[in-house]
Design a protein around this motif. Sequence first.
Motif: not given
Length: 228
Positions: A114-118
């Motif tokens: 899981i990569e958190v983006t804006k």
Amino acid sequence: MGLLAQFDIYCDALPLVGVARELPDATVLFEFQFNHGNPPLFIITVTDGTRTAIEAALTAAVDIDEWMLIGEAGSTRRYQATPALTFEEQLGDHIDNPAGLKSLAAVEAVIERIEVTKEGWRQSGWFANRDAFTEFSLFWQQNGGFRLHRLTQNGASEPPGDGLSDRQREALRIAYENGFFQIPRRTSLKEVAAELDISASSVSERLRRAQTQLIEETVATTWPSLPE
């Protein structure tokens, strides 16, 4: 598991989206530590960005109660955090079908990254079959936003870069053709932005996300783990 998928979920109420917005130059990875209570603890891995900025963002985050640094290697830092809200509490007022979160948890899937983006989360993981993937993706299409980047059956390989968006591919091509990646550079970010007819900050973000995508597909799996 039969299907490998990579996709974006667009929902700014997801955990740590606020942190990612405060760290535009960093890559923020997230996972649940399920064996440490209910709600499970967060493990947050941040690459790039200053320690001061990272920890200020964690301290200010409304979805984090407390945090601690547990590992550091080069420009990468790993934190353990106690969530301030359960997943249902955090998302309940922001999605159309909060009751569906429980059924979503029962979908036969293993989310590996899981990569958190804006804007939400970029995830990759395995799904047992097409029905499991459809149930998962349909929920997010109806309760936020969903964009599929890649769906591969039985682990069949695809050429690196297949997960790039058309805009990311175009930005990379123009930057490369104009010598942006040469040493020394033959063009500036501002000149690349002018050719794309967007702002320099937008092209910077587009190139960064494209490069991150290529790294994920080629060398990220060879990175050493952080020290315990």
